[in-house]
Design an enzyme around this catalytic site. Structure first.
Site, PDB file in Angstrom:
ATOM      1  N   THR A 105     -97.008 117.841  14.275  1.00 41.28           N
ATOM      2  CA  THR A 105     -98.198 118.653  14.020  1.00 41.28           C
ATOM      3  C   THR A 105     -99.301 118.435  15.036  1.00 41.28           C
ATOM      4  OG1 THR A 105     -97.680 118.591  11.649  1.00 41.28           O
ATOM      5  CG2 THR A 105     -99.889 119.282  12.276  1.00 41.28           C
ATOM      6  N   ALA A 154     -94.553 110.478  11.304  1.00 43.61           N
ATOM      7  CA  ALA A 154     -95.485 111.142  10.383  1.00 43.61           C
ATOM      8  C   ALA A 154     -96.881 110.546  10.420  1.00 43.61           C
ATOM      9  CB  ALA A 154     -94.965 111.141   8.950  1.00 43.61           C
ATOM     10  N   LYS A 188     -81.536 113.695  10.990  1.00 46.41           N
ATOM     11  CA  LYS A 188     -82.708 113.041  10.407  1.00 46.41           C
ATOM     12  C   LYS A 188     -82.694 113.354   8.917  1.00 46.41           C
ATOM     13  CE  LYS A 188     -87.699 112.832  10.215  1.00 46.41           C
ATOM     14  NZ  LYS A 188     -88.967 113.558  10.451  1.00 46.41           N
TER      15      LYS A 188
END
Length: 259
Positions: free
Chosen positions: A208, A185, A98
């Site tokens: 997250t 994201a 990535k």
């Protein structure tokens, strides 16, 4: 459902990619990978001891069942990203990568020029490159033409939990792309992931939102279920634009009723 995600000729059952930062423990990460049924797990190379790559975070990944996807998080330019990629391959982390180039620390937005430059170098060296990019349809097409195995446009800034703020641009990327599109994201809740997949994205990457949840494995399971629901809806040809109306439409027709 016999519906595989295919990247660079490799088949995956899961459309949920999992990041590994911010988890409270290696065991929590291991359980989250299992609960989310993730088959692609990305690890920041700067957080790995490349002299002992089987320790720490990587020890939570069963490389017989999950693909290790090293990432160049923290690289500020193409030169740093290429150096990290080469070090990872030399340490046995494989050819999949990535690609992240984020020179500005406040918003962590990817640098399009340096990302394209690094991608060209790494593809020529035999890497399977999945670049993290702004939701830029022109850049996505250029990276595809360069030989990237997928493109990974952001939904919103990394770790912001703002959901998909770039949906219109992502739709264009999906429409014109001949490689998988992975929304990466900013996804804060499972419904964000479901929306991305319903829209036509091939997969999502979440970190997250799962890692800082009160129960990371259960949140991983919730995201996995949301991704599956979104994919089923997409395959059933759900079309938000043509089915939306400004007025009500009765679910039970009036015509033909006895009174």
């Amino acid at each position: 459902m016999n519906d595989s995600l295919i990247i660079a000729g490799r088949k995956f059952k899961s459309r949920l990619l999992l990041g590994t930062g911010k988890f409270p423990s290696v065991e929590s990460l291991r359980c989250s990978i299992e609960a989310g049924r993730a088959e692609i797990v990305t690890v920041a190379l700067r957080r790995v001891d490349l002299n002992n790559p089987g320790s720490g975070i990587i020890s939570a990944i069963d490389r017989n069942r999950q693909l290790l996807l090293p990432n160049t998080s923290g690289a500020r330019n193409a030169e740093e990203a290429v150096r990290l990629a080469r070090l990872a391959r030399a340490a046995g982390c494989g050819n999949w990568l990535k690609l992240e180039v984020t020179p500005e620390p406040r918003y962590l937005l990817p640098d399009p020029v340096e990302t394209l430059k690094a991608a060209e170098i790494l593809i020529n060296e035999g890497f399977t490159v999945l670049p993290y990019i702004n939701a830029d349809p022109i850049l996505a097409k250029r990276l595809e033409e360069t030989g990237c195995a997928a493109v990974m446009p952001l939904g919103s800034p990394i770790g912001s939990h703002r959901g998909i703020r770039t949906i219109d641009a992502i739709k264009i990327i999906i429409e014109q792309s001949n490689v998988p599109v992975v929304v990466d994201a900013g996804l804060g809740v499972p419904s964000d992931a479901s929306i991305a997949i319903e829209t036509g994205a091939d997969a999502v990457l979440v970190n997250t939102a799962i890692a800082i949840a009160k129960n990371p494995p259960e949140m991983a399971r919730a995201f996995a279920m949301a991704v599956e629901a979104g994919r089923i809806a997409y395959l059933c040809n759900r079309d938000f634009q043509t089915r939306r109306t400004e007025h009500a439409c009765a679910s039970s027709p009036v015509k033909g009723l006895p009174f």
